[in-house]
Enzyme design. Structure first.
Site, PDB file in Angstrom:
ATOM      1  N   TYR A 110     -32.941  12.764  15.159  1.00  0.00           N
ATOM      2  CA  TYR A 110     -33.620  11.977  16.187  1.00  0.00           C
ATOM      3  C   TYR A 110     -34.829  12.712  16.770  1.00  0.00           C
ATOM      4  O   TYR A 110     -35.740  12.094  17.302  1.00  0.00           O
ATOM      5  CB  TYR A 110     -32.662  11.617  17.330  1.00  0.00           C
ATOM      6  CG  TYR A 110     -31.618  10.576  16.970  1.00  0.00           C
ATOM      7  CD1 TYR A 110     -31.470  10.102  15.675  1.00  0.00           C
ATOM      8  CD2 TYR A 110     -30.778  10.060  17.944  1.00  0.00           C
ATOM      9  CE1 TYR A 110     -30.512   9.170  15.353  1.00  0.00           C
ATOM     10  CE2 TYR A 110     -29.809   9.114  17.628  1.00  0.00           C
ATOM     11  CZ  TYR A 110     -29.678   8.680  16.329  1.00  0.00           C
ATOM     12  OH  TYR A 110     -28.723   7.755  16.023  1.00  0.00           O
TER      13      TYR A 110
ATOM     14  N   LYS B  33     -21.266  16.113   7.422  1.00  0.00           N
ATOM     15  CA  LYS B  33     -21.473  15.551   6.084  1.00  0.00           C
ATOM     16  C   LYS B  33     -21.854  16.736   5.198  1.00  0.00           C
ATOM     17  O   LYS B  33     -22.900  16.748   4.544  1.00  0.00           O
ATOM     18  CB  LYS B  33     -22.572  14.465   6.152  1.00  0.00           C
ATOM     19  CG  LYS B  33     -22.720  13.621   4.907  1.00  0.00           C
ATOM     20  CD  LYS B  33     -21.603  12.630   4.690  1.00  0.00           C
ATOM     21  CE  LYS B  33     -21.787  11.924   3.371  1.00  0.00           C
ATOM     22  NZ  LYS B  33     -20.636  11.112   2.967  1.00  0.00           N
TER      23      LYS B  33
ATOM     24  N   ASP C 276     -17.912   9.801   7.020  1.00  0.00           N
ATOM     25  CA  ASP C 276     -17.442   8.517   6.479  1.00  0.00           C
ATOM     26  C   ASP C 276     -15.931   8.400   6.644  1.00  0.00           C
ATOM     27  O   ASP C 276     -15.413   7.343   7.027  1.00  0.00           O
ATOM     28  CB  ASP C 276     -17.872   8.341   5.003  1.00  0.00           C
ATOM     29  CG  ASP C 276     -17.804   9.629   4.201  1.00  0.00           C
ATOM     30  OD1 ASP C 276     -17.602  10.710   4.796  1.00  0.00           O
ATOM     31  OD2 ASP C 276     -17.935   9.562   2.971  1.00  0.00           O
TER      32      ASP C 276
ATOM     33  N   ASP D 289     -23.731   9.101  17.796  1.00  0.00           N
ATOM     34  CA  ASP D 289     -24.247   7.817  18.292  1.00  0.00           C
ATOM     35  C   ASP D 289     -23.413   6.674  17.708  1.00  0.00           C
ATOM     36  O   ASP D 289     -22.936   5.785  18.419  1.00  0.00           O
ATOM     37  CB  ASP D 289     -25.715   7.716  17.835  1.00  0.00           C
ATOM     38  CG  ASP D 289     -26.449   6.541  18.433  1.00  0.00           C
ATOM     39  OD1 ASP D 289     -25.857   5.810  19.248  1.00  0.00           O
ATOM     40  OD2 ASP D 289     -27.627   6.341  18.081  1.00  0.00           O
TER      41      ASP D 289
ATOM     42  N   ASP E 166     -19.868   4.545  19.599  1.00  0.00           N
ATOM     43  CA  ASP E 166     -19.860   3.097  19.841  1.00  0.00           C
ATOM     44  C   ASP E 166     -18.657   2.435  19.168  1.00  0.00           C
ATOM     45  O   ASP E 166     -18.047   1.521  19.727  1.00  0.00           O
ATOM     46  CB  ASP E 166     -21.151   2.446  19.332  1.00  0.00           C
ATOM     47  CG  ASP E 166     -22.165   2.274  20.451  1.00  0.00           C
ATOM     48  OD1 ASP E 166     -22.095   3.067  21.422  1.00  0.00           O
ATOM     49  OD2 ASP E 166     -23.003   1.365  20.367  1.00  0.00           O
TER      50      ASP E 166
END
Ligand code: NAD
Length: 364
Positions: A138, A193, A225, A249, A253
């Site tokens: 980001y 990851k 994942d 992020d 959620d």
């Protein structure tokens, strides 16, 4: 006691409505708060032409904590990106150095039916996602658009971002996670990851090293994942999840929705000095703004987190959290958590009920 300085930034949409209830709750605690309000987001853009005016940023910097409502409205979607309301949040994070984002996902016993998962999967759920907030893809430079010199389509237009984490950035968020786990079930799952990304192999190595300083906390590692899959398959297996900005992020959620209503979930973003920004996990909900039906509990619970983490008032935080449990046990529900057999109330009545529950325990 020295005064506890709070910058109150209600923002847009339902922000002012839910903030009014949180302030009402804080005001019955009989603590020496010094609260000052300022405009932020679209409201600040309308008044001053910028979503994070200098005066608002100055107030935030000079306060012990920032209590934030929500920002944004579709009517600002056509503005240049730096002027959009949501940029205020990024500006506050950056300027206050808020690198650690705490997103608890708690499923209250009374609300298990609101979850999209089977009640037995979420009853008693209490997990904490700690998301690194100021690094990763980001913020990584360089980023932009250019003409590709290689890749599958040399000569064509392309866009690119940079994923990066430095050792100190990973170390400090890992310490935050291990310390938080010590106050809970003493388990940390670091999500990465590492099988594909160099940045996250490094993340994994550094978290493992830091973990050696916390022999009392169990550490495991999970690919993102798989973590997404486990969150919907067996969410109660987690205690503390620590991860990077982008994975956090997305996962936070998903975790939020396990609990049934985003209207219930608080969040905290802290810097190295424990100064923090506290806000509900939901947005400004323009679709219901001004109707008096928004759920104020996420903001009220954010105020409780503020008392605990930045203002060192754990007892007061406990009182708010017990009062919220009590109003839910009384069967009071805003529209987002309403189910048959419960009592539907508006934003203000819900705030009043929390105030009444706190006042009752004070008197009792
Ligand atoms: P949202 O969270 O505002 O709303 C999603 C849905 O949840 C809506 O149906 C809304 O009515 C409902 N909802 C949200 N909070 C609620 C509450 N407290 N009580 C009852 N119902 C509630 O997300 P969105 O619709 O995607 O975004 C709306 C605006 O909010 C956009 O401008 C977006 O950019 C902004 N936003 C701001 C923040 C923030 O301020 N931190 C976060 C997310 C989105």
């Amino acid at each position: 006691m020295t005064s506890l300085k709070i910058a109150v930034l209600p923002g847009d949409g339902i922000g002012p409505e839910i903030m009014a209830e949180a302030i009402k709750v804080l005001n019955v605690l009989d603590l020496p708060f010094e609260m000052e309000s300022a405009l932020v987001g679209g409201a600040a853009y309308d008044a001053f032409g910028h979503p994070l005016p200098d005066a608002t940023l100055k107030l935030a910097k000079e306060s012990d904590a920032v209590l934030f409502g929500a920002v944004g409205d579709w009517k600002y979607d056509t503005l240049d990106r730096p002027l959009r309301p949501e940029q205020a949040i990024l500006g506050l994070r950056k300027n206050l150095g808020l690198f650690a984002n705490f997103r608890p996902a708690i499923c209250y016993e009374q609300l298990v039916d609101a979850s999209s998962l089977k009640p037995e999967l979420v009853a008693g759920l209490d997990i904490l996602i700690i998301r690194e907030l100021t690094g990763d893809i980001y913020f990584g430079q360089p980023r932009g658009r250019r003409t590709a010199v290689d890749g599958h389509f040399p000569g064509s237009e392309e866009a690119f971002d940079t994923m990066r984490y430095s050792r100190p950035e990973i170390e400090r968020i890992a310490h935050v996670a291990f310390q938080a786990a010590r106050k809970r079930d003493k388990r940390v799952t670091s999500v990465d990851k590492a099988n594909v990304l160099e940045t996250f192999q490094f993340w994994k190595d550094v978290v493992t090293e830091v973990g050696k300083e916390y022999p009392d906390v169990a550490l495991d590692h999970m690919y993102v994942d798989n973590a997404a899959m486990q969150l919907v398959k067996a969410p109660k297996k987690f205690d503390v999840i620590v991860t990077g900005n982008m994975f956090g992020d997305i996962l936070s959620d998903a975790a939020a929705m396990l609990t049934g209503s985003i209207g219930m979930l608080p969040s905290a973003s802290l810097n190295a000095q424990n100064q923090g920004l506290y806000e509900p996990s939901h947005g400004s909900a323009p679709d219901i703004a001004g109707k008096g039906i928004a759920n104020p509990l996420a903001t009220i619970l954010s105020a409780a987190m503020m008392l605990r983490f930045s203002l060192q008032q754990a007892d007061a935080a406990d009182r708010i959290e017990s009062a919220v449990q009590s109003v839910l046990a009384q069967g009071l529900r805003t529209v987002d958590i309403y189910s048959a057999g419960t009592t539907k109330v508006g934003t203000r009545e819900m705030g009043d009920a929390v105030v009444a529950a706190i006042t009752k325990t004070t008197k009792g």
